[in-house]
Design an enzyme around this catalytic site. Structure first.
Site, PDB file in Angstrom:
ATOM      1  N   LYS A   1      -2.894  26.518  84.099  1.00  0.00           N
ATOM      2  CA  LYS A   1      -3.572  27.565  83.351  1.00  0.00           C
ATOM      3  C   LYS A   1      -3.041  28.943  83.750  1.00  0.00           C
ATOM      4  O   LYS A   1      -2.516  29.112  84.847  1.00  0.00           O
ATOM      5  CB  LYS A   1      -5.083  27.530  83.637  1.00  0.00           C
ATOM      6  CG  LYS A   1      -5.831  26.344  83.091  1.00  0.00           C
ATOM      7  CD  LYS A   1      -7.298  26.427  83.478  1.00  0.00           C
ATOM      8  CE  LYS A   1      -8.094  25.252  82.936  1.00  0.00           C
ATOM      9  NZ  LYS A   1      -8.188  25.269  81.475  1.00  0.00           N
TER      10      LYS A   1
ATOM     11  N   ARG B   1     -11.222  14.849  78.662  1.00  0.00           N
ATOM     12  CA  ARG B   1     -11.354  13.687  77.772  1.00  0.00           C
ATOM     13  C   ARG B   1     -10.884  12.405  78.450  1.00  0.00           C
ATOM     14  O   ARG B   1     -11.303  11.309  78.075  1.00  0.00           O
ATOM     15  CB  ARG B   1     -10.596  13.947  76.471  1.00  0.00           C
ATOM     16  CG  ARG B   1      -9.103  14.094  76.592  1.00  0.00           C
ATOM     17  CD  ARG B   1      -8.459  14.751  75.396  1.00  0.00           C
ATOM     18  NE  ARG B   1      -8.738  16.177  75.369  1.00  0.00           N
ATOM     19  CZ  ARG B   1      -8.328  17.004  74.408  1.00  0.00           C
ATOM     20  NH1 ARG B   1      -7.627  16.530  73.388  1.00  0.00           N
ATOM     21  NH2 ARG B   1      -8.597  18.293  74.454  1.00  0.00           N
TER      22      ARG B   1
END
Length: 500
Positions: free
Chosen positions: A277, A351
């Site tokens: 990130k 996920r």
């Protein structure tokens, strides 16, 4: 903040200040005639001439200091219809103002809510709001001389000889809801060097002690033996190994009921892994375990309240870090349901842990419904902003119940489509399914479709993408800057209602 109850009239009530919401243009001594005996100075106080009731206006009215009811705060509601949301805001503003004044105790005269509708429902929200507004991020920061102290107690006052059971129960419900959210905020606000997977698991064990909850913690070896390869892939670059926590609450006589199962994403820190990130605001990624915190705190409170419904909470915990052992973009793992999964972007890790946890939930229980909650996609935050979360579901009744529970909690959800046309974006040339889409557009929908791949046919399922609501960048009446605890009360209300 302790919650107390006082009956017998104003001469028996004791607290520093009474909080009273007032509508714009309302003459409070006419609409609440009981105030005439509780605070007779209101009809003659010169300051009353300046009270308009405009939204968020706060007016302080003083009587003689020797009076048991000597100080009143009137909080403006404006001209709009009075709702639980507007009352929560008013009581929160009042609490914050009282604390800034270094007052230590509050009063809510129950009779002042009668003109707005059902006293018990509104009293629940008033207590909830006062407790949340008194919350501060604490534990690591030393208090400075002169800093306002937390409110010591909130008194709910009644004019009759006794405290009505219905209203007392309502106030306690509000207190429990606030405690649920506050505990979630505390967990989320704890830095990642202190709140890692095993530390979170220890907190779950602690909360389960002395209750009807059973708590099982699976370590990395057990997860490997069980086939949690997608979950383990996320955590293999972290210093602190992954954990799976399972809390189960089964009230007596409900052993054979199909449980309501909550599944929470618990990434205790998300660097993005090798798909790193940007540095800006990465410190907030300690909040990527908000879903797991919501599950832990709601299920533990449901057990404490002894609700007559069977509930299971599953928390998938890992650190997503980029060391030499981290999963590579392009790696393929075999999930717990047997599907091979191509991992393209290691920053789409939530996920993956959820896919194994959802499979586990359906293999080990036959749920009445499964609800997962996760700070899953920036795409959902981009689409819906920071005031409403995304809701995906394969069952309209379940979706409606989530929205209703959210409305009760003051947490908003917007149902999003599981758009079939996007399912092809998850096709992989090397595996059964790719865990991210072939393009950025529709990212929240594609993520939900990936999760749906792991839902058995006929199973009722809802997915809450709360990525825009988990962190408050600027202080609000009900929440200081930091973790919001969003979804904890939604799950609490769902569990209170059950789902058969």
């Amino acid at each position: 903040m302790d919650i107390r109850f006082q009956a017998g009239g104003a001469d028996k009530w004791k607290a520093d200040i009474a909080l009273i919401p007032i509508r714009e243009g309302e003459k409070i001594t006419d609409t609440c005639p009981e105030l005439d005996s509780a605070a007779p100075y209101l009809v003659i106080a010169p300051a009353m001439r300046d009270v308009s009731g405009r939204k968020d206006e706060i007016s302080l009215i003083y009587g003689h200091p020797d009076l048991p009811y000597s100080r009143v705060m009137l909080i403006g509601l404006g001209r709009e219809a009075v709702t639980p949301d507007s009352l929560r805001r008013a009581y929160a503003l009042g609490t914050r103002r009282a604390r800034a004044m270094h007052l230590r105790s509050l009063q809510i005269p129950a009779f002042t809510l009668q003109r707005f509708g059902g006293v018990d429902r509104l009293l629940e929200e008033a207590v909830y709001a006062c407790k949340l507004a008194d919350y501060e991020v604490s534990g690591l920061k030393h208090r400075k001389p002169g800093d306002p102290e937390p409110i010591s107690f909130l008194s709910v006052n009644f004019t009759g000889e006794y405290v009505p059971e219905k209203e007392q129960a309502a106030a306690r419900r509000g207190e429990d809801a606030a405690d649920t959210v506050i505990l979630a905020r505390n967990l989320i606000n704890t830095p990642a060097n202190m709140m890692y997977p095993e530390a979170f698991a220890e907190e779950a064990r602690r909360l389960a002690e002395g209750t009807a909850l059973s708590c099982t913690v699976y370590d990395e070896k057990q997860l490997s033996d069980m086939g949690f390869n997608a979950h383990l892939a996320v955590g293999q670059g972290g210093k602190n190994p992954p954990r799976l926590v399972v809390l189960e609450y089964t009230p007596k006589g409900h052993e054979n009921d199909a449980p309501l199962v909550f599944v929470g994403k618990g990434i205790t820190f998300d660097s993005g892994g090798i798909s790193l990130k940007p540095a800006a605001n990465m410190h907030t990624m300690k909040c990527d375990m908000t879903g797991a915190a919501a599950v832990l705190t709601s299920v533990s409170m449901l057990a404490r309240e002894e609700v007559p419904h069977r509930v299971v909470g599953i928390m998938a915990l890992a650190e997503n870090m980029p060391d030499g052992g981290a999963v590579h973009p392009g790696d393929v793992v075999t999930g717990l349901n047997g599907s091979t999964i191509e991992i393209i972007n290691t920053d789409a890790e939530g996920r993956l842990v959820l896919s194994d946890a959802l499979t586990f939930a359906q293999k080990n229980w036959h749920p009445a419904a499964v609800v997962d909650v996760a700070t899953l996609t920036g795409a959902c935050a981009t689409a819906l902003g920071d005031q409403v979360a995304g809701l995906f579901s394969n069952d309209t009744e379940l979706a409606d119940r989530v929205i209703s529970a959210g409305n009760c909690a003051g947490e908003n959800y917007w149902r999003m489509p599981l758009w079939e046309g996007y399912r092809g974006r998850l096709e992989s040339t090397v595996a059964d399914i790719c865990h991210t889409g072939s393009s950025r557009e529709g990212g929240a929908i594609v993520a939900a479709l990936f999760l749906e791949h792991f839902i058995s046919e006929g199973a009722r399922w809802a997915h809450l993408d709360i990525a825009g609501e988990d962190w408050v960048s600027e202080a609000k009446p009900l929440c200081p800057k930091g973790a919001s605890g969003f979804a904890a009360r939604t799950l609490l209300e769902l569990g209170r209602g059950g789902f058969e």
